[in-house]
Write an enzyme that holds these catalytic residues in place. Structure first.
Site, short mmCIF file in Angstrom:
data_model
loop_
_atom_site.label_atom_id
_atom_site.label_comp_id
_atom_site.label_asym_id
_atom_site.label_seq_id
_atom_site.Cartn_x
_atom_site.Cartn_y
_atom_site.Cartn_z
N GLU A 62 -9.60 3.65 2.57
CA GLU A 62 -9.18 3.74 1.16
C GLU A 62 -8.18 2.65 0.79
OE1 GLU A 62 -7.68 5.27 3.52
OE2 GLU A 62 -5.57 5.00 3.02
N ASP A 70 -2.57 10.15 3.63
CA ASP A 70 -3.95 9.75 3.86
C ASP A 70 -4.61 10.75 4.79
OD1 ASP A 70 -6.35 8.53 4.27
OD2 ASP A 70 -5.56 6.87 5.48
N LYS A 130 -9.76 12.94 8.55
CA LYS A 130 -9.23 12.51 9.84
C LYS A 130 -9.12 13.71 10.78
CE LYS A 130 -6.25 8.70 8.29
NZ LYS A 130 -6.87 7.62 9.08
N ARG A 157 -8.01 -0.55 1.29
CA ARG A 157 -8.60 -1.78 0.72
C ARG A 157 -9.11 -1.55 -0.70
NH1 ARG A 157 -12.64 -1.96 5.72
NH2 ARG A 157 -10.86 -0.86 6.57
N LYS A 166 0.86 -1.20 0.00
CA LYS A 166 0.00 0.00 0.00
C LYS A 166 0.89 1.23 0.00
CE LYS A 166 -3.27 2.61 2.90
NZ LYS A 166 -4.08 2.64 4.14
N ASP A 168 -12.17 7.14 4.36
CA ASP A 168 -10.90 6.87 5.04
C ASP A 168 -10.55 5.38 5.00
OD1 ASP A 168 -8.61 7.50 6.39
OD2 ASP A 168 -9.56 7.76 8.36
N ASP A 221 1.67 6.38 5.32
CA ASP A 221 0.70 5.42 4.82
C ASP A 221 1.19 4.75 3.53
OD1 ASP A 221 -1.65 4.17 5.50
OD2 ASP A 221 -2.94 5.52 4.35
#
Ligand code: BES
Ligand code: ZN
Ligand code: MN
Length: 497
Positions: free
Chosen positions: A348, A269, A276, A350, A264, A346, A287
């Site tokens: 995201e 993020d 967030k 997956r 990933k 959030d 991230d």
């Protein structure tokens, strides 16, 4: 630092720069200590007794110009009670030594600690641990600083018996793996205004010039549109930084089924429209640590020239809010045809990973391992020293656990084989939701991925808690789980034979 294995016999002919020797509690001495103490006519022992130094861990002393001993500096290191060392205590001891060594600039350091007896840790692993701990200790991210730190000493592991080959292979592996870890840390610590998805794609393209057996393919936004990677694409819609996928192919043997590694790579993020909270939001530059780990692993295995086929994929993008951004309640058709109702922008990671899990079926992979800072829930479950492992194949997860124990880069397996978890992914209007504010968040995220990881053996490693750590309240990339991944791949080369 640079690492060597060397055989020397005391009393030696030339003056040595620095030697590091262990002592234990209750005046139980190592062979080398006895020898040097004898040559000095008990001079060293007298000093220890006068200063009440008993060999406890954290009790260290530096001695200069010892009578009859041809050595400028001797660092005597307390190693606690003899034969009661474990890998954790050994780490303390090595960090103590390095903190001393860092203050000086020894040319050569003769290291007498690799033959210490450590629980569950053979010589080979002692050497690899030592290199890891030293490299981790001296690492600094000084790209944006005036003052840069260099440590160029030669560490010479003193070979005490005839196990040269163990030393040589441990040093070779340790050096290559730590090169990979350093490369990963260097990109992971970069700020997200520099380390964009495009930047990472350019970085991977350079690998073809650095190593043999590597080719790189970049998938840009247009190509993603063409093949229907709509879940992947939706994540970066709100960002002016376009998404890029790097596919790095490391191929040494065209008969072998490839092992696919997937990282990933969300370079920042923010959470998107489901923004967030601002506290610690800056940590979300990390991230992309899954992608960084994959990138580092490729450096290591290419350096070692492992006889394997590996396809390493960096799945990069940026999750930002804007009027172009995807929103909660959007419904997206993934590359596989499965439709997903977005409940939370959030969640995201997956979405980025699921389309790649579909894409890679064409490689007929032997194993697929994805590495991702996927869920805060994994940090709640396992904390900051153990990564989460979830898999659709028991034999694969066993191999990963084995490598993690060997490399002391821990993982813990969580179950995904329960219908109740999958019930949490049901949507009223689509096949799946991307999030449901439910319990067992690390597991339900993996269950979501498992819907796409069909037709091959797959494992998912959630590194949300382990990818970085704090020193003086400042975050620093850890380079995990490169050590474990490389060990898994090294073990894999034996299975091929
Ligand atoms: N990148 C985060 C996960 C994360 C959080 C990693 C904290 C490291 C530290 C991920 O994209 C995320 O935001 N996950 C959400 C999922 C939720 C909305 C279902 C989370 O964990 O809160
Ligand atoms: Zn994320
Ligand atoms: Mn997120």
């Amino acid at each position: 630092m640079r690492y060597f294995a060397e055989k020397i016999v005391f009393p030696n002919k030339n003056t040595l720069d620095c030697i590091v020797i262990p002592i234990f509690e209750q005046y139980k001495f190592s062979k080398i200590f006895k020898k040097i103490n004898d040559i000095s006519n008990n001079y060293i022992l007298n000093i220890l007794e006068k200063n009440n130094i008993k060999g406890k861990i954290n009790q260290n002393i530096i001695l200069y110009k010892i009578p009859n001993v041809l050595c400028n500096t001797i660092i005597i290191v307390g190693c606690g009670i003899k034969n009661s060392l474990n890998r954790e205590k050994n780490k303390l001891i090595i960090n103590n030594i390095i903190n001393i060594i860092k203050k000086y600039s020894f040319k050569e350091i003769y290291w007498y600690l690799t033959d210490l007896k450590i629980d569950n840790c053979k010589l080979y692993w002692n050497i690899r641990d030592t290199i890891n701990i030293i490299e981790d200790n001296i690492y600094s991210f000084d790209k944006f600083k005036k003052q840069k730190l260099f440590f160029k000493s030669k560490i010479k592991f003193v070979i005490t018996d005839n196990n040269k080959n163990v030393y040589f292979s441990a040093i070779e592996h340790g050096k290559a793996i730590n090169l990979g870890i350093k490369k990963a840390k260097n990109i992971a610590n970069l700020p997200p205004n520099i380390c964009t998805p495009k930047y990472l794609s350019l970085k991977t393209e350079k690998l073809t010039k650095q190593y043999n057996n590597i080719s790189v393919e970049i998938i840009n936004e247009k190509m993603m549109q063409k093949i229907g990677m709509n879940a992947y694409l939706s994540v970066s819609k709100g960002s002016k930084n376009k998404p890029y996928i790097s596919i790095i192919k490391y191929q040494t043997n065209n008969k072998l089924q490839p092992i696919v590694l997937l990282g990933k790579g969300v370079t920042f993020d923010s959470g998107g429209i489901s923004l967030k909270p601002s506290k610690n939001m800056e940590d979300m530059k990390y991230d992309m640590c899954g992608a960084a780990a994959i990138y580092g692993t490729i450096h290591a295995i290419a350096k070692l020239n492992l006889s394997l086929n590996v396809i390493a994929i960096l799945a990069c993008g940026e999750n930002m809010p804007s009027s172009n951004a995807y929103r909660p309640s959007d419904v997206i058709k993934t590359m596989s045809g499965i439709t997903v109702e977005i409940k939370n922008t959030d969640a995201e990671g997956r979405l980025i990973l699921c389309d790649i899990l579909t894409y890679i079926k064409k490689y007929n992979p032997k194993y697929v391992i994805d590495i991702a800072t996927l869920t805060g829930a994994c940090v709640i479950a396992l904390g900051n020293n153990i990564s989460g492992l979830m898999s659709n194949n028991k034999r694969l997860s066993k191999k990963i656990i084995k490598a993690s124990l060997e490399a002391d880069d821990r993982v813990w397996e969580l179950p995904i084989n329960d219908k109740k978890y999958f019930d949490q992914l049901k949507s009223n209007i689509a096949h799946l939701v991307n999030s449901n504010n439910g319990v067992a968040g690390a597991i339900t995220a993996a269950c979501f991925l498992s819907k796409f990881a069909t037709k091959y053996k797959w494992a998912h490693i959630d590194i949300a808690g382990t990818a970085w750590y704090y020193v003086n309240n400042q975050a620093m990339a850890s380079g995990r789980p490169i050590n474990m991944l490389c060990q898994f791949l090294i073990n894999q080369t034996f299975h091929n034979k």
